[in-house]
Write a protein that holds these residues in place. Structure first.
Motif, mmCIF file in Angstrom:
data_model
loop_
_atom_site.group_PDB
_atom_site.id
_atom_site.type_symbol
_atom_site.label_atom_id
_atom_site.label_comp_id
_atom_site.label_asym_id
_atom_site.label_seq_id
_atom_site.Cartn_x
_atom_site.Cartn_y
_atom_site.Cartn_z
ATOM 1 N N ASN A 158 10.629 -5.660 1.095
ATOM 2 C CA ASN A 158 10.491 -3.915 1.287
ATOM 3 C C ASN A 158 10.442 -3.681 -0.163
ATOM 4 O OD1 ASN A 158 9.970 -1.668 2.357
ATOM 5 N ND2 ASN A 158 12.089 -1.100 2.163
ATOM 6 N N THR A 159 9.859 -2.629 -0.310
ATOM 7 C CA THR A 159 9.910 -1.872 -1.659
ATOM 8 C C THR A 159 10.318 -0.708 -1.539
ATOM 9 O OG1 THR A 159 7.895 -3.289 -2.472
ATOM 10 C CG2 THR A 159 8.303 -1.172 -3.788
ATOM 11 N N ARG A 160 11.535 -0.115 -2.309
ATOM 12 C CA ARG A 160 12.052 1.356 -1.797
ATOM 13 C C ARG A 160 11.856 1.936 -3.170
ATOM 14 N NH1 ARG A 160 17.493 2.877 -2.366
ATOM 15 N NH2 ARG A 160 17.813 4.750 -0.985
ATOM 16 N N ILE A 161 11.270 3.042 -3.253
ATOM 17 C CA ILE A 161 10.839 3.903 -4.306
ATOM 18 C C ILE A 161 11.516 5.375 -4.231
ATOM 19 C CG2 ILE A 161 9.010 4.972 -5.793
ATOM 20 C CD1 ILE A 161 7.380 2.643 -4.888
ATOM 21 N N GLU A 173 0.800 -1.102 0.054
ATOM 22 C CA GLU A 173 0.050 -0.144 0.036
ATOM 23 C C GLU A 173 0.893 1.289 0.029
ATOM 24 O OE1 GLU A 173 -3.051 2.186 -0.527
ATOM 25 O OE2 GLU A 173 -3.234 0.094 -0.734
ATOM 26 N N GLN A 174 1.988 1.277 0.742
ATOM 27 C CA GLN A 174 2.855 2.277 0.761
ATOM 28 C C GLN A 174 3.429 2.869 -0.601
ATOM 29 O OE1 GLN A 174 5.454 1.344 4.111
ATOM 30 N NE2 GLN A 174 3.972 1.739 5.917
ATOM 31 N N ALA A 175 3.998 1.380 -1.471
ATOM 32 C CA ALA A 175 4.387 1.602 -2.749
ATOM 33 C C ALA A 175 3.428 2.417 -3.573
ATOM 34 C CB ALA A 175 4.794 0.196 -3.159
ATOM 35 N N ARG A 176 2.053 1.933 -3.544
ATOM 36 C CA ARG A 176 0.903 2.395 -4.349
ATOM 37 C C ARG A 176 0.903 4.142 -3.959
ATOM 38 N NH1 ARG A 176 -2.986 -0.323 -6.857
ATOM 39 N NH2 ARG A 176 -2.368 -2.089 -5.418
ATOM 40 N N SER A 177 0.838 4.259 -2.912
ATOM 41 C CA SER A 177 0.717 5.659 -2.493
ATOM 42 C C SER A 177 2.130 6.368 -2.983
ATOM 43 C CB SER A 177 0.691 5.720 -1.028
ATOM 44 O OG SER A 177 -0.477 5.288 -0.580
ATOM 45 N N ARG A 178 3.332 6.099 -2.646
ATOM 46 C CA ARG A 178 4.475 6.592 -3.165
ATOM 47 C C ARG A 178 4.429 6.796 -4.634
ATOM 48 N NH1 ARG A 178 8.003 10.545 -2.173
ATOM 49 N NH2 ARG A 178 10.269 9.889 -2.746
ATOM 50 N N LEU A 179 4.005 5.983 -5.544
ATOM 51 C CA LEU A 179 4.070 6.232 -6.893
ATOM 52 C C LEU A 179 3.102 7.133 -7.556
ATOM 53 C CD1 LEU A 179 4.362 2.100 -7.980
ATOM 54 C CD2 LEU A 179 6.045 3.853 -8.501
ATOM 55 N N ARG A 180 1.882 7.023 -6.750
ATOM 56 C CA ARG A 180 0.778 8.050 -7.224
ATOM 57 C C ARG A 180 1.481 9.505 -6.795
ATOM 58 N NH1 ARG A 180 -5.392 7.042 -5.952
ATOM 59 N NH2 ARG A 180 -5.347 5.122 -7.416
ATOM 60 N N ALA A 239 -3.502 5.346 -12.743
ATOM 61 C CA ALA A 239 -3.843 4.027 -13.266
ATOM 62 C C ALA A 239 -2.433 3.437 -13.457
ATOM 63 C CB ALA A 239 -4.779 3.920 -14.409
ATOM 64 N N ILE A 240 -1.578 4.300 -13.998
ATOM 65 C CA ILE A 240 -0.351 3.914 -14.321
ATOM 66 C C ILE A 240 0.319 3.563 -12.900
ATOM 67 C CG2 ILE A 240 2.061 4.527 -15.241
ATOM 68 C CD1 ILE A 240 0.637 6.575 -17.057
ATOM 69 N N ALA A 241 0.535 4.383 -11.955
ATOM 70 C CA ALA A 241 0.826 4.097 -10.614
ATOM 71 C C ALA A 241 0.239 2.884 -10.170
ATOM 72 C CB ALA A 241 0.706 5.194 -9.626
ATOM 73 N N ASP A 242 -0.745 2.620 -10.125
ATOM 74 C CA ASP A 242 -1.601 1.276 -9.560
ATOM 75 C C ASP A 242 -1.241 0.151 -10.184
ATOM 76 O OD1 ASP A 242 -2.958 3.044 -8.011
ATOM 77 O OD2 ASP A 242 -4.841 2.958 -8.840
ATOM 78 N N ALA A 243 -1.052 0.146 -11.589
ATOM 79 C CA ALA A 243 -0.311 -0.849 -12.573
ATOM 80 C C ALA A 243 0.855 -1.233 -12.113
ATOM 81 C CB ALA A 243 -0.384 -0.807 -13.923
ATOM 82 N N VAL A 244 1.846 -0.435 -11.769
ATOM 83 C CA VAL A 244 3.199 -0.829 -11.400
ATOM 84 C C VAL A 244 3.195 -1.322 -9.987
ATOM 85 C CG1 VAL A 244 5.524 0.423 -10.930
ATOM 86 C CG2 VAL A 244 4.342 1.237 -12.931
ATOM 87 N N ALA A 245 2.544 -0.553 -9.249
ATOM 88 C CA ALA A 245 2.394 -1.175 -7.739
ATOM 89 C C ALA A 245 1.743 -2.486 -7.637
ATOM 90 C CB ALA A 245 1.345 -0.243 -6.944
ATOM 91 N N GLU A 246 0.844 -2.899 -8.592
ATOM 92 C CA GLU A 246 0.562 -4.330 -8.641
ATOM 93 C C GLU A 246 1.433 -5.286 -8.991
ATOM 94 O OE1 GLU A 246 -2.306 -7.403 -8.352
ATOM 95 O OE2 GLU A 246 -2.255 -5.525 -7.339
ATOM 96 N N PHE A 247 2.273 -4.798 -10.075
ATOM 97 C CA PHE A 247 3.231 -5.381 -10.629
ATOM 98 C C PHE A 247 4.561 -5.763 -9.385
ATOM 99 C CE2 PHE A 247 7.507 -5.882 -12.096
ATOM 100 C CZ PHE A 247 7.418 -7.318 -12.784
ATOM 101 N N LEU A 248 4.818 -4.590 -8.590
ATOM 102 C CA LEU A 248 5.784 -4.848 -7.582
ATOM 103 C C LEU A 248 5.067 -5.394 -6.406
ATOM 104 C CD1 LEU A 248 6.977 -1.045 -7.552
ATOM 105 C CD2 LEU A 248 8.020 -2.949 -8.589
ATOM 106 N N ALA A 249 3.902 -5.806 -5.999
ATOM 107 C CA ALA A 249 3.544 -6.531 -5.050
ATOM 108 C C ALA A 249 3.480 -7.944 -5.421
ATOM 109 C CB ALA A 249 2.050 -6.131 -4.900
ATOM 110 N N ILE A 250 3.400 -8.266 -6.707
ATOM 111 C CA ILE A 250 3.447 -9.559 -7.295
ATOM 112 C C ILE A 250 4.841 -10.120 -7.314
ATOM 113 C CG2 ILE A 250 3.045 -11.246 -9.430
ATOM 114 C CD1 ILE A 250 0.688 -9.377 -9.933
ATOM 115 N N GLU A 251 5.731 -9.051 -7.733
ATOM 116 C CA GLU A 251 7.309 -9.394 -7.893
ATOM 117 C C GLU A 251 7.779 -9.945 -6.396
ATOM 118 O OE1 GLU A 251 10.849 -7.480 -10.114
ATOM 119 O OE2 GLU A 251 10.158 -6.164 -8.551
#
Length: 597
Positions: free
Chosen positions: A586-589, A480-487, A507-519
């Protein structure tokens, strides 16, 4: 004037310049209709009118003929000239027939272009090899070092041995060395292919140097392949009718390739680069052809074969011919048909090697471990490329969001759209632009993973039992933090954007965040299996965590090849100056400048 522009006269002579390139077969369609199919290089002619079967069969026998004589190729009354003329003009238009007598060229245009490209190519003058200097070699190739203990999680195992040199001074991967930047310029003799079938006098030539090496040690090569086959079949028996599953044939091919790779990559007493037994390098080269054909069958977008599809040696040869698997831009398969057939019979049917048996070399004791190594490599490969398939899905969502918004060229969204379209074309060429194709290919990855897992002699309890288990995101605070940070970062790049444009950025931020969550869970699975590889090879596991930056090296290594893989993290870094480092924990952006090119 083009050949098809002038009507065919019954008294003129027509030529079949490459008659020996023809192959043919009769098939019965799903509707029950019988057809004659003629294969001429990459072209296929289907004859579904029974009275024209004899026309097609007669055509196969001609080097040259008077056009009017083709009316007599019927088994009954002669064909009407008008009908024959129409057929001949169609064959001329397809350049299967010619009005000009063939004049053999000693060096075809395609091969000449390849040689010119080779002359321009920057190549190492000294051998580069992974073991033990993986950090230095990887930094030279990509700008980022990588510990040896992470190599198989980044580089497909079936390619690890490519740049190694054998005792004859030849690359194990010959002209197919990957990464290409590790391939030296070695003296190679080329000749036009004389064998009948799809490769006959193809514009690409055959590597005679590699063929001579193969011929010198052919019997030991077959013995070695038989030994790997025997070990594999202890774990995965054939189908009841004695045929192979196409997926198992792919897996046993990977096991053969893993044998020289293990000897080169093990931590304890590895074979030094330049000292590999030529029997092993030849085993690798000839078996890699089977791996490539079966990989094509399993992962061809749109119509991938299920893992359990039965296949025989005869069917494998037919597919190799008719699907042009003997051809490549760097050169055609150099193996004479009788050697190819003998190899298929040995690998698939267990045909005994002719002559009295000879003692197996010392390296044969490593075959069980090599099969394990090959299966672990398939687990890693399934995870690596299934994750990339999910990345294609993220690109699809991002592209749709960008296409839905009007944007002036030169603006942020316009620039992003141009980059995504460029990356998308690479995805299109691989057939993964369609969700249905991605689902089908993922289905084959699932089967490959689970069957490889069952073929191991043992595995750790924390290894995912099913491929999909490694793709379940945690949906935790990190995601969730990754999604917020990307937005936040994307909005900062377009502070004056309208609501519609801001929605597109979300929408772009959410798509990237979803991929990072899967990764994240995939990185955990990759590192866990890599740890098993390191234990098998008796070498230390790195002390730090495996990261998305490590995994992205697999994309950078493809620089210079015809089918590079686009990388979502490169897209973020280069177009938005956003750097992402993902680990299982962790996801560091960060807001950082683009990497220097």
């Amino acid at each position: 004037m083009s050949q098809e522009a002038v009507s065919v006269d019954p008294h003129e002579t027509l030529y079949v310049p490459m008659r020996r390139r023809f192959t043919h077969e009769y098939v019965t369609t799903p509707e029950g209709n019988r057809e004659l199919r003629l294969f001429f290089g990459i072209k296929e002619i289907t004859i579904d009118e029974p009275d024209l079967y004899s026309f097609g069969e007669a055509l196969l026998q001609q080097d040259q003929f008077l056009a009017g004589s083709a009316t007599t190729w019927s088994q009954a009354e002669p064909y009407p000239w008008e009908r024959v003329r129409e057929l001949l003009e169609a064959l001329l238009a397809e350049e299967i027939l010619s009005r000009e007598a063939p004049t053999p060229s000693p060096r075809a245009d395609l091969h000449q272009k390849f040689l010119e490209s080779e002359a321009r190519r920057e190549a190492p003058t000294e051998p580069l090899w992974w073991n033990p200097d993986c950090p230095g070699v990887m930094e030279r190739l990509t700008g980022r070092p990588l510990e040896l203990g992470f190599l198989e999680a980044v580089l497909p195992l079936h390619r690890v041995a490519h740049p190694a040199l054998d005792a004859e001074g030849r690359h194990v991967g010959e002209m197919n060395v990957f990464p290409m930047a590790m391939r030296m310029k070695l003296p190679t003799e080329w000749k036009p292919c004389p064998y009948p079938g799809s490769r006959f006098r193809d514009e690409a030539m055959m590597n005679v140097t590699a063929l001579r090496s193969m011929t010198r040690c052919w019997k030991p090569v077959l013995q070695g392949v038989l030994a790997v086959r025997e070990e594999f079949l202890r774990r995965r028996p054939l189908l009841p009718d004695g045929r192979w599953r196409v997926g198992d044939l792919h897996a046993v091919s990977c096991a053969v390739l893993a044998l020289p790779t293990l000897l080169l990559m093990r931590g304890d007493n590895p074979v030094p680069n330049g000292e590999l037994d030529p029997v092993l390098s030849s085993m690798f080269r000839v078996t890699d052809g089977v791996r490539m054909v079966t990989s094509y069958l399993l992962y061809h977008p749109g119509e991938p074969m299920p893992y359990d599809t039965p296949i025989s040696a005869a069917e494998l040869y037919r597919i190799s011919e008719h699907e042009n698997q003997f051809l490549s831009s760097r050169g055609v398969c150099a193996g004479p048909p009788h050697m190819v057939e003998e190899f298929f019979a040995t690998l698939m049917d267990g045909k005994p090697v002719a002559g009295p048996p000879t003692p197996m070399p010392e390296w044969s004791s490593n075959i069980p471990a090599a099969v394990d190594y090959g299966m672990l490599g398939l687990l890693l490969y399934s995870l690596q490329f299934n994750l990339w398939g999910r990345m294609c899905g993220a690109y699809d969502v991002i592209r749709s969001a960008l296409l839905a918004v009007e944007e002036e060229p030169g603006g942020l969204l316009g620039r992003l759209r141009a980059r995504v379209e460029s990356d998308w074309q690479q995805i299109v060429t691989m057939g993964l632009d369609r969700p249905s194709n991605r689902v089908q290919v993922e289905g084959r990855r699932v089967e490959q993973y689970e069957n490889a897992l069952h073929s191991l002699r043992g595995f750790r309890e924390d290894t995912p039992r099913h491929l999909q288990d490694a793709f379940i995101p945690a949906r935790d605070a990190v995601d969730e933090q990754a999604r917020s940070r990307l937005r936040e970062l994307l909005h900062s790049r377009a502070e004056t954007a309208s609501e519609v444009r801001r929605d597109a950025l979300d929408a772009i931020a959410d798509a990237v965040a979803e991929f990072l969550a899967i990764e994240r869970p995939v990185l955990r699975a990759l590192e866990g299996i890599q740890r098993q590889v390191n234990a098998l090879l008796q070498r230390p596991h790195p002390e730090r965590k495996f990261t998305s930056e490590d995994l992205s090296l697999s994309h950078r290594l493809r620089t210079g090849i015809t089918r590079p893989l686009p990388d979502l993290l490169e897209f973020l870094r280069e177009e938005l100056e956003i750097t992402v480092e993902n680990t299982e924990e962790n996801t560091r952006i960060t807001n950082a400048p683009a990497r220097a090119q």
